[in-house]
Design a protein around this motif. Structure first.
Motif, short mmCIF file in Angstrom:
data_model
loop_
_atom_site.label_atom_id
_atom_site.label_comp_id
_atom_site.label_asym_id
_atom_site.label_seq_id
_atom_site.Cartn_x
_atom_site.Cartn_y
_atom_site.Cartn_z
N LEU A 5 -33.40 -38.19 50.55
CA LEU A 5 -33.68 -38.16 49.12
C LEU A 5 -34.34 -39.46 48.67
CD1 LEU A 5 -30.27 -36.68 47.92
CD2 LEU A 5 -32.45 -35.47 48.14
N PRO A 6 -35.25 -39.39 47.71
CA PRO A 6 -35.87 -40.62 47.22
C PRO A 6 -34.84 -41.48 46.47
CG PRO A 6 -36.60 -38.74 45.92
CD PRO A 6 -35.78 -38.20 47.07
N LEU A 47 -30.82 -41.42 43.33
CA LEU A 47 -29.59 -42.21 43.19
C LEU A 47 -29.33 -42.54 41.72
CD1 LEU A 47 -27.43 -43.79 44.92
CD2 LEU A 47 -29.01 -45.71 44.82
N TYR A 48 -30.41 -42.81 40.99
CA TYR A 48 -30.30 -43.21 39.59
C TYR A 48 -30.27 -42.01 38.64
CZ TYR A 48 -31.22 -47.56 41.85
OH TYR A 48 -31.14 -48.64 42.69
N VAL A 49 -30.36 -40.82 39.19
CA VAL A 49 -30.17 -39.59 38.40
C VAL A 49 -28.79 -39.02 38.69
CG1 VAL A 49 -30.98 -37.22 38.06
CG2 VAL A 49 -32.65 -39.08 38.35
N ILE A 50 -28.46 -38.90 39.97
CA ILE A 50 -27.19 -38.30 40.37
C ILE A 50 -26.01 -39.16 39.91
CG2 ILE A 50 -25.77 -37.58 42.34
CD1 ILE A 50 -28.23 -35.77 41.79
N GLY A 51 -26.11 -40.48 40.10
CA GLY A 51 -25.02 -41.38 39.71
C GLY A 51 -24.61 -41.22 38.25
N ASN A 109 -23.62 -46.75 55.34
CA ASN A 109 -22.57 -47.71 55.01
C ASN A 109 -22.51 -48.01 53.53
OD1 ASN A 109 -21.67 -48.19 57.71
ND2 ASN A 109 -23.54 -49.36 58.05
N SER A 110 -23.35 -47.34 52.74
CA SER A 110 -23.38 -47.56 51.30
C SER A 110 -23.98 -46.32 50.64
CB SER A 110 -24.23 -48.79 50.95
OG SER A 110 -25.59 -48.53 51.25
N MET A 111 -23.86 -46.25 49.33
CA MET A 111 -24.43 -45.11 48.60
C MET A 111 -25.95 -45.04 48.77
SD MET A 111 -23.38 -42.50 46.84
CE MET A 111 -21.80 -42.95 46.16
N PRO A 112 -26.69 -46.16 48.62
CA PRO A 112 -28.14 -46.05 48.84
C PRO A 112 -28.50 -45.56 50.25
CG PRO A 112 -27.62 -48.09 47.67
CD PRO A 112 -26.31 -47.47 48.10
#
Length: 126
Positions: free
Chosen positions: A47-48, A52-56, A36-39
């Motif tokens: 995925l760890p 999220l903080y690399v791909i974004g 329901n969200s990106m995380p």
């Protein structure tokens, strides 16, 4: 053709900004698994959180660079290539968790659009 290329760049930019800033914590029909969200989506892919903080930033930065490349077309190839690789990864993640194929449609469209930008930029400078 120039206006089409501009449209592709603007479309990618607006879409990526929308997903990563305005729909980050919202449900969409294209989220992986039952996220329901990106995380949650990254979690569904196994995925760890650090990804999220690399791909974004890679997606947002590439989209921004594509937008800027409207005025500096010589800078199109690299952000388009990064976007293409990221979209391949997104498609792979949907396949990995056995999502219905329709969930991968946005990534497939952005992959095709990125390849068009690469082809156009490469043929412009050849």
């Amino acid at each position: 053709m120039e206006y089409l290329i501009w449209g592709i760049k603007i479309g990618i930019f607006i879409s990526i900004i929308n997903v990563w800033f305005f729909r980050f914590k919202k449900t969409t029909p294209f989220r992986g698994g039952k996220a329901n969200s990106m995380p949650q989506e990254f979690e569904a892919y196994g995925l760890p959180e650090s990804f999220l903080y690399v791909i974004g930033p890679l997606k947002v930065g590439s989209a921004l660079a594509l937008f800027i490349s409207i005025w500096m077309p010589e800078f199109t190839v690299y952000p388009a290539a990064i976007m293409a690789v990221l979209m391949l990864g997104a498609i792979f993640m949907h396949l990995k968790i056995k999502d219905p194929l329709n969930k991968a449609i946005p990534a497939a469209i952005f992959l095709i659009l990125s390849l068009i930008l690469i082809w156009d930029a490469s043929s412009s400078f050849a």
